[in-house]
Design an enzyme around this catalytic site. Structure first.
Site, PDB file in Angstrom:
ATOM      1  N   LYS A 188       6.537  14.514   0.709  1.00 49.11           N
ATOM      2  CA  LYS A 188       5.099  14.645   0.502  1.00 49.11           C
ATOM      3  C   LYS A 188       4.403  13.606   1.387  1.00 49.11           C
ATOM      4  O   LYS A 188       4.311  12.431   1.033  1.00 49.11           O
ATOM      5  CB  LYS A 188       4.694  14.405  -0.948  1.00 49.11           C
ATOM      6  N   GLU A 261       8.841   0.438  -0.188  1.00 48.88           N
ATOM      7  CA  GLU A 261       8.175  -0.550   0.656  1.00 48.88           C
ATOM      8  C   GLU A 261       6.718  -0.556   0.276  1.00 48.88           C
ATOM      9  O   GLU A 261       6.016   0.453   0.430  1.00 48.88           O
ATOM     10  CB  GLU A 261       8.327  -0.245   2.147  1.00 48.88           C
ATOM     11  N   CYS A 295       1.350  -2.622   6.794  1.00 49.11           N
ATOM     12  CA  CYS A 295       1.853  -3.418   5.679  1.00 49.11           C
ATOM     13  C   CYS A 295       2.394  -4.777   6.120  1.00 49.11           C
ATOM     14  O   CYS A 295       2.402  -5.721   5.340  1.00 49.11           O
ATOM     15  CB  CYS A 295       2.928  -2.639   4.918  1.00 49.11           C
ATOM     16  N   GLU A 393      -4.336  -7.776  -1.076  1.00 46.67           N
ATOM     17  CA  GLU A 393      -4.122  -7.170   0.226  1.00 46.67           C
ATOM     18  C   GLU A 393      -5.403  -6.469   0.667  1.00 46.67           C
ATOM     19  O   GLU A 393      -5.921  -5.595  -0.028  1.00 46.67           O
ATOM     20  CB  GLU A 393      -2.973  -6.165   0.159  1.00 46.67           C
TER      21      GLU A 393
END
Length: 524
Positions: A188, A261, A295, A393
Site C-alpha cells: 500500500k 522505520e 526521516c 519532528e
C-alpha cells in the site's frame, strides 16, 4: 531570503502514463476514486481507484499462489530480474524522475537520489543474495557426531506500507530484498505518490517479474493499512512513530514479525577542528534535501562555540543563495513541500518558536508566489525546550542551531530525544569523529557527511533506535528479516542420551569431562 532564483511561473507537469499504470491497482469493478494533485501547482495529476479491505484480501490470495511458484526458483533467477530492473531504471530514469517530481514536488536532483538508491539496492542484493541466503553449517551439539545446518525459507507474503516522501526508494527499495528472498508482496503506497510505485511494478514486470507476485492496493491509510497488516506473514512499514506503534501492536497480536522505520530528530555536531566550508556545504544537503521531508535529515545542529559564528556565516550565505523553483530542470536547489498538512506543520513550528523568543536567522515564511506549498529553508536560533520545534519532528526545511563548549555536554544534548535514527559529526580528525559517533544514540552516524554515506552503503544496516523504529533495511538483515530460519540437525552413531550399558550418572560425568576438555582446547 535575499537571493532566491525561481521560475516566473510554476511549470506544468509532464504528460504521465496514468491510464496504463492505474490498471495495475487491485480494486473492484466500480471503485470509489480519488484525485491526486501536483504540489508544484495544485493541478490534478491522476484519478485513482481506491481499494477496499475485500480487494486487499483478493490481492493476498493472488499473491500466495504466485509466491509458491516463485519460491521454487533458484535465488539467482530471482535476483536476475532485479539486475535487469537496475539497467532499465537507469536507462529510463527521465520517466520516473518526472513522476517523482510531479507527485512529491521535490527538485530533480533530489528525485535522482531515489533512482541512485534503488539502483544500488538492486545491484547489492542482485549480487549478494545467494551468499546471504545460502544454507550454512552450524556447530552441532556434539562435535563430529551432530551435523547442524541453517536453512532460510521465505516468510510468504510480505505486507509493505510505504510513505509519500521517498516513493521509489521506500517502496520497491524494500520490495526488492523481500522478493529476491522468495516472498510475494502486497503493497500500500501512499495515495499521493502511488504512480511512482505503479511505474516500478510495471517495469519490474517487463523485466520478468511474475504477474501477481507484487500486488498494489490504494486507499485511505486507516482503512486499507490495517487490512494489509491483517493478512501479512511479515510487515514492513515506513512512516510516523504514532502509526508505527499501531502497526506493531496489530502485527504482535497475530504473532508476525515487523520492521518499522519511523521518525527522527536528528543531530549534527560541528567540532572546532572541522573544515567549516565543507561542513556548511554538507549541512545544506543534510537539512534541506527534499525540502527536509526526509526521516534522516538534520533538524538540530550543535556547533562548537569557538567556530559558531564563522560556521553560521558560511552556512547562512549558502542557505540564502539557494534556488527555489517549481520546475523539472536540474537548476533548482529545493522544491516544494508535498502536502498542505506538511506546510501547516512547518508553519506552526516556526511561528510558535518565533512567538516564544526564537530568532529566525533566515527564511521563516511560506512562498505561495513560487507554488502553493513552498516554504523557505529556515534557520532558527535561541530555540528552547518548551518549543515544539525543539523536540518534535518538523519534517520540513527547518533547522535549529545551538552552540556548545564541551563534548560530553553535546553528546548528552544530542542524545536527549526519544528518537535515534541518524546523526552527523564534522571534524578533520576522522578517528576522533568515529569515536564520538559510537557515543551517539542513533542507528546510523555519518562522519563528514549528513546522511548519504551511511544510507548509500547498501551492505551496511540502516534503521533506528528508540522511537525511530525496529529492524534494519540494507545489508544482511535487510534480506534475512524476510525469511524464517530453520535448523536441520542430523545425529550420527550415538544418540544424545546415555548409550547402552551406561547409567545416567556415568553419562552426566562423561559429558561434564567432555565440556571441560572442549573449553580447554577452545572448541566453540
Amino acid at each position: 531570503m535575499t537571493d532566491i532564483a525561481r521560475a516566473a511561473a510554476p511549470a506544468a507537469h509532464p504528460e504521465l502514463p496514468v491510464d496504463r499504470l492505474v490498471r495495475r491497482v487491485v480494486a473492484g469493478a466500480v471503485p470509489t476514486r480519488v484525485t491526486t494533485r501536483a504540489p508544484f501547482t495544485g493541478a490534478a495529476v491522476a484519478d485513482l481507484p481506491e481499494s477496499t479491505p475485500e480487494d486487499v484480501a483478493t490481492a493476498y490470495e493472488r499473491a500466495r499462489v504466485a509466491q509458491q511458484r516463485w519460491a521454487e526458483r533458484p535465488v539467482g533467477e530471482r535476483a536476475a530480474v532485479f539486475l535487469r530492473f537496475h539497467d532499465r531504471l537507469l536507462a529510463r530514469q527521465d520517466e520516473i524522475l518526472d513522476i517523482i517530481q510531479t507527485e512529491t514536488g521535490k527538485v530533480r536532483k533530489h528525485a535522482f537520489e531515489e533512482v541512485l538508491d534503488v539502483a544500488l539496492t538492486c545491484r547489492h542484493y542482485g549480487r549478494r543474495a545467494r551468499g546471504y541466503l545460502r544454507t550454512r553449517r552450524r556447530a552441532g551439539a556434539l562435535p563430529v557426531l551432530t551435523k547442524a545446518v541453517e536453512v532460510r525459507h521465505p516468510k510468504g507474503v510480505v505486507g509493505l506500507v510505504s510513505p509519500w516522501n521517498y516513493p521509489l526508494a521506500l517502496s520497491i527499495g524494500d520490495a526488492i530484498p523481500a522478493m529476491i528472498a522468495g516472498n510475494a508482496v502486497v503493497m500500500k503506497p501512499d495515495t499521493q505518490t502511488a504512480l511512482t510505485a505503479l511505474w516500478a511494478l510495471d517495469v519490474a514486470t517487463e523485466c520478468g517479474l511474475p504477474e501477481d507476485l507484487w500486488q498494489i492496493v490504494i486507499g485511505d491509510g486507516p482503512v486499507v493499512g490495517p487490512a494489509v497488516v491483517a493478512h501479512a506473514d511479515y510487515v514492513c512499514f515506513t512512516g510516523s512513530t504514532r502509526t508505527g506503534r499501531q502497526v506493531a501492536q496489530q502485527a504482535a497480536a497475530r504473532l508476525v514479525g515487523a520492521s518499522l522505520e519511523l521518525g527522527g530528530k536528528n543531530a549534527m555536531i560541528v567540532l572546532p577542528d572541522a573544515d567549516l566550508d565543507r561542513a556548511a556545504e554538507g549541512a545544506v544537503r543534510a537539512c534541506f534535501s527534499s525540502a527536509g521531508q526526509l526521516c534522516v535529515s538534520i533538524e538540530r545542529m550543535f556547533v562548537h562555540a569557538d567556530v559558531h559564528d564563522q560556521f553560521l556565516e558560511r552556512f547562512l550565505a549558502r542557505v540564502e543563495g539557494m534556488r527555489l523553483a517549481a520546475g523539472y530542470g536540474w537548476d533548482a536547489d529545493m522544491g516544494s513541500l508535498t502536502s498542505r498538512r506538511q506546510l501547516e506543520n512547518v508553519s506552526r513550528h516556526v511561528d510558535q518558536a518565533r512567538e516564544n523568543g526564537a530568532k529566525v536567522l533566515t527564511g521563516g515564511r511560506a512562498r505561495p508566489d513560487i507554488g502553493p506549498l513552498f516554504y523557505e529553508p529556515t534557520v532558527l536560533q535561541d530555540v528552547t525546550p518548551g518549543m515544539a520545534v525543539c523536540a518534535e519532528e518538523t519534517f520540513g526545511p527547518v533547522v535549529s542551531v545551538y552552540p556548545f563548549t564541551d563534548v560530553d555536554e553535546v553528546v548528552e544534548r544530542a542524545n536527549a530525544t526519544a528518537y535515534g535514527l541518524n546523526a552527523s559529526v564534522w571534524t578533520r580528525d576522522t578517528a576522533r569523529g568515529a569515536r564520538l559517533a559510537r557515543r551517539l544514540h542513533a542507528g546510523s552516524v555519518n562522519v563528514n557527511e549528513g546522511y548519504a554515506a551511511s544510507y548509500g552503503s547498501a551492505g551496511a544496516p540502516m534503521g533506528g533506535m528508540g522511537d525511530s523504529g525496529l529492524g534494519r533495511r540494507h545489508g544482511v538483515e535487510g534480506i534475512t528479516k524476510f525469511t524464517e530460519a530453520q535448523t536441520v540437525a542430523t545425529q550420527r552413531v550415538i544418540p544424545i542420551a546415555a548409550p547402552f550399558g551406561m547409567t545416567d550418572e556415568q553419562w552426566a560425568r562423561s559429558l561434564t569431562l567432555s565440556l571441560r576438555i572442549m573449553k580447554t582446547f577452545g572448541v566453540r
